[in-house]
Enzyme design. Structure first.
Site, short mmCIF file in Angstrom:
data_model
loop_
_atom_site.label_atom_id
_atom_site.label_comp_id
_atom_site.label_asym_id
_atom_site.label_seq_id
_atom_site.Cartn_x
_atom_site.Cartn_y
_atom_site.Cartn_z
N ASP A 131 -3.05 7.34 -17.21
CA ASP A 131 -3.65 6.00 -17.19
C ASP A 131 -4.61 5.77 -18.36
O ASP A 131 -5.10 4.65 -18.55
CB ASP A 131 -4.40 5.77 -15.88
N ARG A 135 3.44 -1.32 -5.99
CA ARG A 135 3.90 -0.03 -5.50
C ARG A 135 2.98 0.55 -4.42
O ARG A 135 3.45 1.18 -3.46
CB ARG A 135 4.02 0.96 -6.65
N CYS A 141 4.29 -2.07 -11.79
CA CYS A 141 4.48 -1.99 -13.24
C CYS A 141 5.78 -1.27 -13.58
O CYS A 141 6.14 -0.29 -12.94
CB CYS A 141 3.32 -1.25 -13.90
N LYS A 171 -9.92 1.39 -8.23
CA LYS A 171 -8.77 0.65 -7.72
C LYS A 171 -7.85 1.55 -6.91
O LYS A 171 -7.43 1.21 -5.80
CB LYS A 171 -7.98 0.03 -8.88
N ASN A 172 -7.51 2.71 -7.46
CA ASN A 172 -6.53 3.57 -6.81
C ASN A 172 -7.06 4.21 -5.53
O ASN A 172 -6.28 4.63 -4.67
CB ASN A 172 -6.03 4.65 -7.78
N VAL A 229 4.31 12.13 -17.68
CA VAL A 229 4.23 11.66 -16.30
C VAL A 229 5.21 10.52 -16.03
O VAL A 229 5.95 10.55 -15.04
CB VAL A 229 2.79 11.22 -15.96
N ARG A 256 9.44 6.40 -10.54
CA ARG A 256 8.53 6.69 -9.45
C ARG A 256 9.23 6.61 -8.09
O ARG A 256 8.88 5.79 -7.24
CB ARG A 256 7.32 5.76 -9.49
N PRO A 257 10.25 7.42 -7.86
CA PRO A 257 10.99 7.35 -6.60
C PRO A 257 10.13 7.79 -5.42
O PRO A 257 9.08 8.42 -5.58
CB PRO A 257 12.15 8.31 -6.81
N VAL A 258 10.61 7.44 -4.21
CA VAL A 258 9.86 7.76 -3.00
C VAL A 258 10.48 8.94 -2.25
O VAL A 258 10.16 9.17 -1.09
CB VAL A 258 9.77 6.53 -2.06
N ASP A 259 11.32 9.71 -2.92
CA ASP A 259 12.02 10.79 -2.22
C ASP A 259 11.06 11.86 -1.70
O ASP A 259 11.30 12.46 -0.64
CB ASP A 259 13.09 11.42 -3.12
N LEU A 260 9.96 12.11 -2.41
CA LEU A 260 9.01 13.11 -1.93
C LEU A 260 8.33 12.65 -0.64
O LEU A 260 8.08 13.45 0.27
CB LEU A 260 7.97 13.42 -3.00
N ARG A 265 -4.84 -6.90 -12.38
CA ARG A 265 -4.48 -5.97 -11.32
C ARG A 265 -5.46 -4.80 -11.24
O ARG A 265 -5.62 -4.22 -10.16
CB ARG A 265 -3.06 -5.43 -11.53
#
Length: 460
Positions: free
Chosen positions: A335, A118, A142, A48-49, A357, A147-151, A427
């Site tokens: 996971d 996401r 989920c 999936k990923n 994590v 899980r910010p997007v700053d990176l 999902r």
């Protein structure tokens, strides 16, 4: 370079959700009669990923791309709908996807799609690389952590993009006549898979060389790099902490097959162990499962390689307790934390699970406790004391991997377990109940009292 699309209204195709309405809650439940031995062979679906990010990566190419071994999942369907909303051609035949991004009609992704998953945010890198502009809502998915997007943002800025976040929308653009990103040296404060993949995709069409240090090493990152290389990208070091990308002017058509899903494979290994069964699974890449296999063997479970891409699990009648700490790859995968927690509830002794994590990834504890598990949570630690047996109960899946943990626990429990919240399960697992029935499990999906045949995702 392709001209920047105008900022005009997006016309959703008939297959896409209506933005004026909320998704209809799935009223289906899984009924699982536990304490049944499993046997036989199960086929592992594509990852999936990998599928989600490779679908986004196809935006980088202005020619046809064929992607094989794509699982039939709700998330894959959602990503396909997002590509369609951008004006990209997507055609699906079984587990094969044909994507053509020769003409991208929109640089703005619709909120109603990105907010639900996401992985939709992955399109920001390829759009910025192709068009020089991208407007992407902050992502959803989920509720397992921030899980910010700053990176992602800081990396794109290092490559010359101007990025602003306003009212939940990320606006990114590249100045200059050719609207091309520039190569840069980027250090990630944390080896984020999403940030590594976003920046690697963006760098494939940038001017000059980009180096990503402290990069994620997950197999899915390597799979994306291999896909991009198959289109003509120049990438080296994927799978190590340093990835170097030399930008090229354009990419070409490819026919690519994605790797097997290591989390699905790990889930079935746990299913065999918890039911004291012997089952085999393929195709798998055993090296992707090193940490999972090590912990199963520490618990007394035999994992036997019958072929280079085939494993057999032979369960022990008694399981030993063991401690687990989730870490970025090649450490123990977050996971698989929930599924192993279900397994450890039936082990001899006390185990400690430490989640490093995601900060909110133990919501399944309450549901496992409803089945008779003895689990105490202290911060990011869970102390699991093994019990003689679990009992069937009505439970609710709170996220994707929690749903798998509840199914695994139900397979070993006495009596019937009813699992709600199946939209999470759909999902990430392709026809899980059908695969388990093939192994001998008593498991059925029921909607409004009527048994149904599961189809995990509508076709794009």
């Amino acid at each position: 370079m392709q001209p920047t699309p105008e900022d005009r209204p997006i016309t959703l195709s008939p297959s896409l959700p209506n933005p004026s309405s909320q998704p209809t809650p799935d009223k289906s439940v899984l009924q699982v009669w536990g304490n049944q031995p499993l046997s036989g062979h199960v086929t592992i679906s594509g990852a999936k990923n990998s599928a989600l990010v490779i679908m986004a990566g196809a935006i980088l190419c202005s020619q046809d791309c064929r992607i094989r071994n794509v699982p039939l999942l709700a998330d894959v369907n959602q990503m396909g709908n997002l590509l369609l909303a951008l004006g990209i051609k997507v055609d699906r035949q079984g587990n094969c996807l044909d994507i053509n991004a020769a003409h991208i009609a929109h640089s703005k992704a619709p909120y109603e799609l990105v907010s639900q998953m996401r992985a939709s945010f992955f399109v920001i890198g390829p759009l910025l690389a192709r068009l020089g502009v991208a407007r992407i809502p902050l992502p959803g998915g989920c509720a397992i952590g921030a899980r910010p997007v700053d990176l992602h943002v800081r990396g794109l800025q290092a490559m010359g993009a101007e990025v602003q976040i306003d009212h939940g929308m990320v606006y990114a653009s590249v100045r200059g006549q050719n609207k091309r990103l520039q190569g840069a040296r980027i250090y990630l404060d944390y080896p984020s898979v999403g940030a590594t993949e976003t920046l690697m995709m963006a760098a494939t069409l940038a001017d000059g060389e980009t180096t990503i240090e402290n990069a994620a090493q997950e197999p899915e990152v390597v799979d994306l790099a291999n896909f991009c290389r198959a289109m003509g990208a120049k990438i080296r070091g994927a799978g190590t902490k340093t990835i170097v990308i030399s930008g090229v002017p354009s990419l070409h058509s490819t026919d690519y097959s994605i790797i097997p899903d290591r989390v699905e494979a790990g889930t079935f290994l746990v299913a065999g162990a918890i039911t004291q069964s012997e089952i085999s699974l393929s195709p798998v890449v055993p090296d992707h499962l090193t940490a999972v296999i090590a912990k199963l063997r520490a618990m007394g479970v035999q994992i036997i390689p019958d072929a280079p891409n085939r494993l057999r699990v032979v369960a022990s009648e008694r399981l030993s307790a063991t401690d687990i700490k989730t870490l970025p790859y090649p450490g123990f995968p977050t996971d698989m934390q929930a599924q192993f927690m279900a397994l450890l509830t039936l082990s001899d002794g006390d185990s400690v699970i430490t989640e490093t994590v995601f900060e909110n990834r133990m919501r399944h504890v309450a549901e496992l406790s409803r089945m008779g598990a003895d689990i105490r949570v202290e911060g990011n630690h869970a102390i699991v004391r093994g019990v003689p047996f679990l009992s069937g109960a009505p439970v609710l899946a709170t996220d994707l991997r929690a749903s798998a943990a509840l199914v695994v626990a139900a397979l070993a429990a006495k009596g019937m377990t009813t699992i709600e919240g199946l939209h999470h399960l759909d999902r990430g697992y392709e026809n899980l109940e059908a695969k388990l029935r093939q192994l001998g499990a008593r498991i059925h999906r029921v909607t409004d009292g009527m048994e149904t045949t599961s189809d995990s995702a509508a076709r794009v």
